[in-house]
Write an enzyme that holds these catalytic residues in place. Structure first.
Site, PDB file in Angstrom:
ATOM      1  N   GLU A   1      52.573  24.753  39.921  1.00 61.60           N
ATOM      2  CA  GLU A   1      52.388  25.844  40.877  1.00 61.60           C
ATOM      3  C   GLU A   1      53.279  27.060  40.664  1.00 61.60           C
ATOM      4  O   GLU A   1      52.821  28.199  40.842  1.00 61.60           O
ATOM      5  CB  GLU A   1      52.606  25.313  42.297  1.00 61.60           C
ATOM      6  CG  GLU A   1      51.546  24.339  42.758  1.00 61.60           C
ATOM      7  CD  GLU A   1      51.915  23.697  44.085  1.00 61.60           C
ATOM      8  OE1 GLU A   1      51.177  23.896  45.048  1.00 61.60           O
ATOM      9  OE2 GLU A   1      52.953  23.007  44.138  1.00 61.60           O
TER      10      GLU A   1
ATOM     11  N   ARG B   1      55.335  25.951  54.292  1.00 60.76           N
ATOM     12  CA  ARG B   1      55.680  26.332  52.921  1.00 60.76           C
ATOM     13  C   ARG B   1      55.761  27.852  52.788  1.00 60.76           C
ATOM     14  O   ARG B   1      56.626  28.376  52.071  1.00 60.76           O
ATOM     15  CB  ARG B   1      54.640  25.755  51.960  1.00 60.76           C
ATOM     16  CG  ARG B   1      54.805  26.128  50.519  1.00 60.76           C
ATOM     17  CD  ARG B   1      55.929  25.422  49.810  1.00 60.76           C
ATOM     18  NE  ARG B   1      55.689  24.032  49.500  1.00 60.76           N
ATOM     19  CZ  ARG B   1      56.337  23.350  48.549  1.00 60.76           C
ATOM     20  NH1 ARG B   1      57.256  23.966  47.808  1.00 60.76           N
ATOM     21  NH2 ARG B   1      56.102  22.079  48.344  1.00 60.76           N
TER      22      ARG B   1
END
Length: 824
Positions: free
Chosen positions: A744, A343
């Site tokens: 997020e 990520r």
């Protein structure tokens, strides 16, 4: 130009988004898209909301404590637990030898022993579990263990870790071979070339409710577990494997968490397994609750990273080549580090086209607790690296950093990421930044700040506007699925169970809205119950910002099935020529109208099923791990933030003067909750990059293990002025009611604060020199970076001490606290 929905936090004015989707209902019966209070708000403020430690326990419930290692790396030479077993109230002490099934609970890769079996991998690793009659007696007894160790040198930093074998193989994205910048001797003299590095600190989750589990025996030889977990299915799986029993004999119940932030995705399972192990050996209920210092020492954090970059650009500042390396310091085991470093790699471009780019990710082993998921899941650590590079490039190009960012945004013809995914919303990227620059008065304030910095030697201001482009989906494709179960009872009330967990983010409230909107009934008729593995099996963790996307769509699909059944029944039962219309719990049948509950009762009498499951899997996504190319994300969440800071170059003190945020949540499901999530995420990101600092000593011991020596943001750190707006534009992808994830992405708006600090430091040299700043930008680091600037321009510290003038400067600062002026 899209409508801008603005809310200033200082006045607490909430907004309503009026356009939901092409399928929206008339305003008088609309539930989705309106601000509704959190479903547990009243219970939480009154103290009636139950967390795991609030549930009544049986009279003979035992309490567990863990015996922890005193070294970070080595082996156990001798262990004497006799004093522990003889302690008051102690019933039993269990070790690794008492585990009947699987001893390793690694969630993906092995390497996480439930209890240490000879080898010590990190400081405060659990060695044995003590079962006693009270919590206090259990922890008092655990301290009496006599253990002799053979200790080895622990590795906690990048340099020694990089010389050791990596935990997992390296991975690389490469647009094409020439993505690696040329050696300096071969570059064109017309090219701008920069290179740099960045230490990125980790972060403690600091959830209000610590790690806790309550396990109870069932009559069929199974286990019933209440766990503060983001992943009940994983807890169920690991408890069953540890006890060597079928999965169907373990039920995990999770009503609400007092915060998770990723720290309870994989980390909650160990404590549930230990409590269940106690039940297995005693036949009694067992509760295990970690004290805060143990919780902070024995559980994983956000991964620290050490990243390096090289960029080349033309004279106009447009990047043509990039080479970025991200190095995650993972701890002693892999845990979720494979996907977390992935990520970071996926977001090392943030919102920018990097030309011929190569991005490399390494997963390094250190002798610390295994680091784990944290809000953003590695994305922030990758994103801040390219943002530091943008600040540096602006200095080399002698341009405003915002202009550099605008030049390098993904755009038509330059909209393919290093991993081969097309960025489709390039117009939105640019529009969000330009709208925020206009509403935040960026250009005018830049002129004012330059004037301030020319006139003030000691107090320097900085300004930065940074974008966020964050991919939404689990990068492990199989996790992008969800289930839901809906019952309609004969009084018309509705009960919903789904696979997502409520950790305070308002997921249950949004699911309640979605089901009410789909069935066209009032929200008051819908109840969302606790997450249970015996109602919705095989659920994915509530993570990756996908809670509402996945579970909301699954609940929507279930509700649609029930609505279709009821409408089909009504049309046949009443011999209607047209479809019945349901609005706000009223059913229109040609010329007559009945209540929703009456329709439900009639359907029940006609033997129509009033219960069903719903399922959803995210479309379009795929990724080839071998070729490192594909479409790992369903869509991108987009936003931008603008921050202004003032720093004291003599002390390193920083003040956050103003923050403006514009964030794209698509058609907001609940503006009040979404704005709250944006505000909270920003403050958490602010803490990560300014004052939250994890420190280990050379023995591998965590020094920042309590609120006394680990500083999270307080109200004093909150910006003096805070403006948050929602960018009102439907998600082009078919998400639930065309909304976008909000958990997020706003966390990374904190990066604008760090960049503003960088900007303020660089103003010392009139933006001629890069700032030597790493993260977090604590007062000490800010001061050191300021001294570095002064040293490099040949300006001595004494020459900045025009005391009388400086005091006047400080007093002249707008909105400055009186007590601070008195101190000066």
């Amino acid at each position: 130009m899209r409508k801008l929905t603005m809310r200033k936090l200082t006045t607490r004015k909430l907004t309503t988004i009026n356009h939901i989707s092409s399928q929206s209902q008339p305003l008088d019966c609309q539930v989705v898209g309106r601000s509704h209070k959190h479903e547990s708000a009243e219970k939480q403020v009154s103290g009636e909301a139950l967390f795991v430690d609030d549930y009544a326990t049986s009279a003979n419930c035992l309490h567990a404590a863990v015996i922890l290692s005193d070294i970070a790396k080595g082996s156990i030479q001798h262990i004497d637990l006799s004093e522990v077993t003889r302690s008051s109230g102690v019933i039993k002490v269990l070790s690794s030898d008492d585990i009947p099934g699987e001893k390793d609970i690694g969630p993906i890769f092995k390497g996480d022993p439930l209890l240490a079996d000879g080898e010590i991998k990190y400081h405060r690793q659990p060695i044995a579990v003590v079962l006693a009659r009270t919590h206090h007696l259990a922890w008092q007894a655990a301290k009496k263990a006599q253990i002799e160790y053979c200790s080895q040198q622990a590795t906690t930093d990048f340099e020694p870790a990089s010389q050791q074998p990596h935990l997992l193989p390296s991975r690389q994205f490469a647009v094409k071979a020439e993505g690696t910048p040329l050696p300096a001797s071969e570059r064109s003299i017309s090219e701008l070339s920069i290179e740099g590095d960045l230490h990125v600190g980790g972060q403690e989750h600091f959830y209000l409710e610590g790690q806790i589990s309550l396990a109870e025996p069932t009559e069929d030889g199974g286990i019933y577990v209440r766990s503060s977990s983001q992943h009940p299915t994983e807890v169920q799986t690991l408890v069953a494997e540890v006890l060597a029993i079928p999965f169907n004999k373990v039920t995990v119940d999770m009503r609400r968490m007092g915060g998770g932030f990723g720290g309870k995705e994989s980390q909650a399972a160990q404590w549930a397994c230990l409590a269940a192990l106690g039940v297995h050996h005693t036949g009694k209920a067992v509760k295990l609750r970690l004290p805060r210092s143990v919780d902070m020492s024995a559980t994983g954090k956000r991964h620290p990273f050490y990243n390096q970059y090289q960029l080349t650009a033309d004279q106009q500042g447009v990047i043509n080549r990039a080479n970025i390396e991200v190095n995650g310091l993972c701890g002693h085991s892999a845990d979720l580090s494979g996907a977390i470093v992935d990520r970071a790699m996926f977001h090392s471009d943030n919102a920018y086209s990097l030309g011929a780019a190569t991005i490399t990710g390494n997963r390094l082993k250190t002798d610390t607790v295994s680091h784990t998921a944290y809000r953003g899941f590695g994305g922030p650590q990758g994103m801040i690296t390219i943002e530091k590079a943008m600040q540096s490039l602006s200095i080399h190009a002698d341009m405003d950093a915002l202009d550099i960012r605008l030049k390098n945004l993904y755009r038509q013809g330059n909209n393919v990421t290093p991993y081969g995914m097309e960025v489709e919303q390039t117009d939105t990227l640019k529009a969000v930044i330009e709208q925020l620059a206009d509403s935040a008065e960026y250009r005018q304030r830049r002129i004012e700040i330059e004037r301030w910095n020319r006139d003030n030697l000691v107090l320097k201001k900085g300004l930065a506007l940074t974008p966020v482009k964050f991919g939404i989906s689990f990068t492990a494709t199989h996790l992008n699925q969800a289930g839901a179960l809906i019952h309609i009872y004969t009084d018309g009330s509705v009960q919903v169970s789904h696979g997502g967990t409520e950790m305070g983010q308002g997921l249950h409230t949004k699911i309640q809205q979605i089901v009410a909107q789909t069935l066209n009934i009032p929200m008051a008729l819908v109840l969302v119950t606790s997450t249970r593995t015996d109602k919705v099996p095989n659920s994915s963790p509530t993570a990756a910002s996908s809670g509402a996307d996945l579970n909301g769509m699954a609940a929507h699909n279930a509700a649609k099935t029930l609505l279709e059944r009821l409408c089909t029944f009504a049309k046949q039962h009443y011999n209607l020529s047209e479809e019945p219309q349901i609005k706000q719990g009223k059913v229109t049948l040609d010329k007559q109208q009945i209540d929703w509950a009456e329709l439900v009762q009639q359907a029940y009498l006609a033997r129509v099923s009033l219960s069903t499951t719903g399922f959803y899997k995210t479309p379009k996504i795929w990724f080839d791990m071998e070729k490192s190319v594909g479409r790992p994300f369903f869509y991108f969440s987009i936003g931008a933030s603008c921050s202004e800071v003032t720093i004291d170059t003599l002390t390193g003190e920083m003040r956050l003067d103003r923050v403006d945020i514009l964030h794209d949540v698509g058609n907001s499901l609940n503006p009040a909750i979404d704005i709250g999530q944006i505000e909270g995420a920003f403050v958490q990101g602010l803490g990560w990059l300014t004052n939250e600092e994890l420190l280990w000593n050379d023995k591998g011991e965590l020094l920042s293990n309590s609120p006394m020596n680990y500083k999270i943001p307080t109200i004093g750190d909150y910006p003096k002025q805070m403006n948050i707006a929602l960018y009102d534009k439907a998600n082009p992808e078919h998400s639930i009611y065309r909304s976008k994830a909000v958990g997020e992405p706003p966390f990374m708006h904190g990066i604008s604060v760090w960049c503003a600090i960088y900007d303020a430091i660089a103003s010392i040299s009139n933006h001629q020199l890069e700032a030597d700043l790493h993260a977090p930008a604590t007062g000490e680091r800010i001061l050191q970076a300021c001294l570095d600037q002064y040293d490099r321009i040949g300006y001595t510290r004494s020459e900045t001490l025009g005391a009388k003038a400086d005091v006047n400067q400080f007093k002249a600062m707008p909105q400055h606290e009186p007590e601070k002026q008195q101190e000066v």
